[in-house]
Write a protein that holds these residues in place. Structure first.
Motif, PDB file in Angstrom:
ATOM      1  N   HIS A 192      62.626 -48.787 -55.634  1.00 53.28           N
ATOM      2  CA  HIS A 192      62.080 -50.140 -55.608  1.00 53.28           C
ATOM      3  C   HIS A 192      60.581 -50.084 -55.883  1.00 53.28           C
ATOM      4  N   TRP A 193      60.048 -51.179 -56.356  1.00 52.74           N
ATOM      5  CA  TRP A 193      58.642 -51.249 -56.777  1.00 52.74           C
ATOM      6  C   TRP A 193      57.697 -50.652 -55.745  1.00 52.74           C
ATOM      7  N   LYS A 194      57.856 -51.024 -54.490  1.00 51.96           N
ATOM      8  CA  LYS A 194      56.929 -50.569 -53.449  1.00 51.96           C
ATOM      9  C   LYS A 194      56.989 -49.067 -53.231  1.00 51.96           C
ATOM     10  N   ASP A 195      58.095 -48.443 -53.661  1.00 51.79           N
ATOM     11  CA  ASP A 195      58.275 -47.003 -53.453  1.00 51.79           C
ATOM     12  C   ASP A 195      57.955 -46.179 -54.699  1.00 51.79           C
ATOM     13  N   LYS A 196      57.587 -46.833 -55.782  1.00 56.09           N
ATOM     14  CA  LYS A 196      57.245 -46.102 -56.996  1.00 56.09           C
ATOM     15  C   LYS A 196      55.851 -45.493 -56.883  1.00 56.09           C
ATOM     16  N   ILE A 197      55.602 -44.482 -57.683  1.00 54.15           N
ATOM     17  CA  ILE A 197      54.302 -43.826 -57.717  1.00 54.15           C
ATOM     18  C   ILE A 197      53.333 -44.686 -58.523  1.00 54.15           C
ATOM     19  N   SER A 198      52.186 -44.988 -57.956  1.00 53.32           N
ATOM     20  CA  SER A 198      51.217 -45.884 -58.610  1.00 53.32           C
ATOM     21  C   SER A 198      50.361 -45.120 -59.612  1.00 53.32           C
ATOM     22  N   LYS A 199      50.999 -44.659 -60.648  1.00 50.82           N
ATOM     23  CA  LYS A 199      50.321 -43.964 -61.737  1.00 50.82           C
ATOM     24  C   LYS A 199      50.918 -44.404 -63.068  1.00 50.82           C
ATOM     25  N   GLY A 200      50.110 -44.250 -64.125  1.00 53.30           N
ATOM     26  CA  GLY A 200      50.624 -44.449 -65.462  1.00 53.30           C
ATOM     27  C   GLY A 200      51.337 -43.194 -65.932  1.00 53.30           C
ATOM     28  N   PHE A 201      52.552 -43.361 -66.464  1.00 54.06           N
ATOM     29  CA  PHE A 201      53.376 -42.205 -66.839  1.00 54.06           C
ATOM     30  C   PHE A 201      53.612 -42.201 -68.343  1.00 54.06           C
ATOM     31  N   TRP A 202      53.631 -40.972 -68.914  1.00 56.22           N
ATOM     32  CA  TRP A 202      53.952 -40.826 -70.332  1.00 56.22           C
ATOM     33  C   TRP A 202      54.420 -39.401 -70.614  1.00 56.22           C
ATOM     34  N   ARG A 203      55.435 -39.297 -71.466  1.00 57.43           N
ATOM     35  CA  ARG A 203      55.872 -38.035 -72.058  1.00 57.43           C
ATOM     36  C   ARG A 203      56.170 -38.286 -73.530  1.00 57.43           C
ATOM     37  N   GLY A 204      55.898 -37.294 -74.360  1.00 55.46           N
ATOM     38  CA  GLY A 204      56.212 -37.468 -75.778  1.00 55.46           C
ATOM     39  C   GLY A 204      55.631 -36.346 -76.610  1.00 55.46           C
ATOM     40  N   ARG A 205      55.878 -36.447 -77.928  1.00 56.33           N
ATOM     41  CA  ARG A 205      55.359 -35.425 -78.828  1.00 56.33           C
ATOM     42  C   ARG A 205      54.019 -35.869 -79.405  1.00 56.33           C
ATOM     43  N   ASP A 206      53.411 -35.013 -80.179  1.00 55.35           N
ATOM     44  CA  ASP A 206      52.030 -35.209 -80.650  1.00 55.35           C
ATOM     45  C   ASP A 206      51.978 -35.963 -81.979  1.00 55.35           C
ATOM     46  N   SER A 207      52.684 -37.059 -82.100  1.00 55.26           N
ATOM     47  CA  SER A 207      52.810 -37.724 -83.392  1.00 55.26           C
ATOM     48  C   SER A 207      51.663 -38.675 -83.725  1.00 55.26           C
ATOM     49  N   ARG A 208      50.631 -38.747 -82.883  1.00 53.18           N
ATOM     50  CA  ARG A 208      49.469 -39.587 -83.170  1.00 53.18           C
ATOM     51  C   ARG A 208      48.279 -39.059 -82.379  1.00 53.18           C
ATOM     52  N   GLN A 209      47.088 -39.190 -82.954  1.00 53.79           N
ATOM     53  CA  GLN A 209      45.884 -38.682 -82.302  1.00 53.79           C
ATOM     54  C   GLN A 209      45.678 -39.307 -80.932  1.00 53.79           C
ATOM     55  N   GLU A 210      45.984 -40.617 -80.806  1.00 56.81           N
ATOM     56  CA  GLU A 210      45.777 -41.276 -79.516  1.00 56.81           C
ATOM     57  C   GLU A 210      46.648 -40.682 -78.416  1.00 56.81           C
ATOM     58  N   ARG A 211      47.766 -40.108 -78.777  1.00 57.01           N
ATOM     59  CA  ARG A 211      48.597 -39.441 -77.770  1.00 57.01           C
ATOM     60  C   ARG A 211      47.875 -38.213 -77.221  1.00 57.01           C
ATOM     61  N   LEU A 212      47.242 -37.467 -78.099  1.00 57.72           N
ATOM     62  CA  LEU A 212      46.460 -36.311 -77.654  1.00 57.72           C
ATOM     63  C   LEU A 212      45.279 -36.773 -76.800  1.00 57.72           C
ATOM     64  N   ASP A 213      44.630 -37.826 -77.257  1.00 57.98           N
ATOM     65  CA  ASP A 213      43.481 -38.348 -76.509  1.00 57.98           C
ATOM     66  C   ASP A 213      43.912 -38.809 -75.120  1.00 57.98           C
ATOM     67  N   PHE A 214      45.078 -39.409 -75.047  1.00 57.94           N
ATOM     68  CA  PHE A 214      45.552 -39.895 -73.755  1.00 57.94           C
ATOM     69  C   PHE A 214      45.844 -38.746 -72.803  1.00 57.94           C
ATOM     70  N   VAL A 215      46.416 -37.670 -73.314  1.00 56.11           N
ATOM     71  CA  VAL A 215      46.688 -36.516 -72.458  1.00 56.11           C
ATOM     72  C   VAL A 215      45.382 -35.942 -71.912  1.00 56.11           C
ATOM     73  N   VAL A 216      44.367 -35.901 -72.739  1.00 58.85           N
ATOM     74  CA  VAL A 216      43.049 -35.443 -72.270  1.00 58.85           C
ATOM     75  C   VAL A 216      42.541 -36.386 -71.174  1.00 58.85           C
ATOM     76  N   MET A 217      42.660 -37.682 -71.408  1.00 56.78           N
ATOM     77  CA  MET A 217      42.247 -38.673 -70.410  1.00 56.78           C
ATOM     78  C   MET A 217      43.023 -38.493 -69.110  1.00 56.78           C
ATOM     79  N   ALA A 218      44.323 -38.286 -69.216  1.00 58.43           N
ATOM     80  CA  ALA A 218      45.156 -38.146 -68.019  1.00 58.43           C
ATOM     81  C   ALA A 218      44.786 -36.904 -67.228  1.00 58.43           C
ATOM     82  N   ARG A 219      44.478 -35.800 -67.922  1.00 60.07           N
ATOM     83  CA  ARG A 219      44.105 -34.569 -67.223  1.00 60.07           C
ATOM     84  C   ARG A 219      42.778 -34.741 -66.486  1.00 60.07           C
ATOM     85  N   ALA A 220      41.928 -35.646 -67.008  1.00 60.46           N
ATOM     86  CA  ALA A 220      40.654 -35.894 -66.354  1.00 60.46           C
ATOM     87  C   ALA A 220      40.776 -36.929 -65.229  1.00 60.46           C
TER      88      ALA A 220
END
Length: 496
Positions: free
Chosen positions: A297-325
């Motif tokens: 249920h919503w109240k029990d979900k983790i309050s984070k932005g989630f993403w998985r995927g392959r490297d098919s666009r530069q913004e995906r790489l940029d986002f992974v860098v952002m997420a690690r920071a």
């Protein structure tokens, strides 16, 4: 029991029961509705809904338990044939359920019983479907298009169809001119070329990478089995990228993905097409299964932005860098490197794929373009999480019906405001949850299999009106054979 001289078929009864200690008894006034409770709408997988109602007459807003009711599907008078059916119940955790079933033969009669845990019928059960209950492979098209649209409860208008065809309606086009012009303009393109004449489908391909014709071929045949298609020719672009640019000389190329910079006519993506046709078959992710696997249920979900995927666009790489920071805000990782060199120090090591349903352990789903639009958006909307969608020129067939801040939260293409937007959602939890619910409601209404067929039929109907000459079967085309065994009136075939 009175014997009327009819052979009674109760050869196969499907029961779905799962143990649940929290099961609550639902009222006989619980509500049942949907195309799977009548014979008129033929779908690969028939489905209907149940809204559980309490004994006090109020709708449940949380699940009363998957075993709070039982579904039986059984036959009527026939030649002692067995009913082959795949039945599945999905608990949407909000007091409603999806019941879906796939038939493997056509039957003259079908009974659907929905009963309470004490055996009493729920709602208007039992339902009796009479007069040739057809399965997906049955070639018995409805000859009256308006009647088919009515039976399917199709929308009167399709916004995207009108947007795509508006510029072409001003022209008087001929297939004899348009087809060779498209092939000449895009000599490196990969196309499936179809001619539909008398509801028979003929196909040939152009290009060297045409494996994705399996998806266009499957939907063309499936549509022709359900409703009489207009006589037409069409070239379906088998690649991801839209092809045609806007100009006075634009040509009507049909693609799976559109762009604000392109004039292509957009069909539902091959991914949505396959999941529509192969539900309860070879796919594990579809618009119904995702609704029954939305995580905590919503109240029990983790309050984070989630993403998985392959490297098919530069913004995906940029986002992974952002997420690690910003590990307190995001959980993001790459599952494969194909377009860019891997760099474990910068992007972290690639991770294993996880079930799509596990995405919904998180409150926020980050949707970033791939090579074109990210084709996961329909399924992300169907879950119980809030979608953050990257601003993008690319779109699928339904994007223009979505409203930012009503169905999803937009963020800049370069990701510059994504941290700010996610923090807003954390600080405004109620508003964020409402947007998530709105997106989910949209997906439940507009992206279900029946509406996918409605949209495709409308594209074909309006597209065929653009042309003034008659289509033809070209040299090199092959007839795509429909399944040979089907129980339906010969009158239909005589008319074709």
């Amino acid at each position: 029991m009175r014997n009327d001289g009819l052979q009674l078929l109760l050869a196969f009864t499907v029961l779905v029961t799962l143990s649940d200690s929290k099961t609550k008894k639902i009222s006989l006034e619980s509500i049942l509705w949907g195309p799977g409770l009548e014979n008129k709408a033929v779908l690969p997988v028939r489905f209907f809904y149940l809204q559980a109602v309490s004994k006090k007459g109020k709708n449940f807003t949380s699940s009363p338990g998957i075993d709070s009711f039982t579904v039986h599907i059984h036959g009527g008078p026939s030649n002692n044939e067995r009913i082959r059916v795949h039945l599945n119940k999905l608990d949407r955790q909000d007091g409603t359920f999806i019941i879906r079933y796939r038939l493997y033969r056509t039957y003259p009669l079908l009974h659907i019983d929905v009963t309470n845990i004490d055996g009493s019928h729920v709602g208007r059960s039992p339902y009796v479907l009479r007069g040739s209950v057809r399965h997906e492979q049955c070639f018995c098209p409805e000859m009256d298009v308006k009647k088919w649209q009515h039976n399917m409860q199709c929308p009167e208008q399709e916004l995207q169809v009108n947007r795509n065809l508006e510029m072409f309606r001003k022209k008087k086009m001929r297939w004899t001119d348009v087809v060779p012009a498209i092939l000449e303009r895009f000599p490196r393109g990969n196309f499936a070329h179809y001619a539909v004449i008398g509801n028979k489908v003929y196909q040939m391909t152009h290009g060297s990478i045409v494996g994705f014709k399996m998806f266009s071929e499957a939907i063309m045949l499936s549509m022709a089995r359900k409703v009489r298609l207009p006589d037409m020719e069409l070239l379906i672009n088998l690649g991801d990228y839209p092809q045609e640019t806007f100009s006075p000389n634009s040509l009507p190329v049909i693609s799976w993905c559109g762009s604000e910079e392109n004039a292509d006519i957009v069909l539902p993506t091959y991914d949505v097409t396959e999941s529509t046709l192969e539900t309860l078959g070879r796919v594990t992710l579809d618009m119904m299964s995702v609704q029954g696997n939305t995580g905590p249920h919503w109240k029990d979900k983790i309050s984070k932005g989630f993403w998985r995927g392959r490297d098919s666009r530069q913004e995906r790489l940029d986002f992974v860098v952002m997420a690690r920071a910003n590990p307190d805000l995001f959980d993001a990782a790459l599952t494969n490197f194909f377009f860019f060199p891997s760099d474990d120090e910068k992007y972290g090591p690639k991770v294993k794929h996880i079930s799509f349903f596990d995405f919904f352990k998180f409150k926020y789903q980050i949707n970033i373009d791939g090579t074109v639009a990210a084709y996961r958006l329909p399924y992300l909307l169907g879950g119980d999480s809030l979608v953050f969608k990257q601003d993008s020129p690319y779109y699928e067939h339904f994007y223009h019906e979505l409203e930012p801040w009503e169905h999803y939260i937009p963020f800049n293409r370069n990701l510059s405001d994504l941290i700010e937007k996610v923090q807003w959602a954390i600080d405004h939890d109620d508003e964020a949850h409402q947007i998530a619910r709105n997106g989910q409601a949209f997906a439940r209404e507009r992206l279900m299999p029946d509406k996918i067929f409605c949209y495709i039929q409308k594209v074909f109907e309006e597209y065929a009106k653009l042309f003034t000459d008659k289509p033809k079967i070209h040299e090199g085309m092959e007839l795509l054979e429909q399944p040979s065994e089907c129980e339906c009136s010969s009158k239909i075939h005589d008319e074709l």
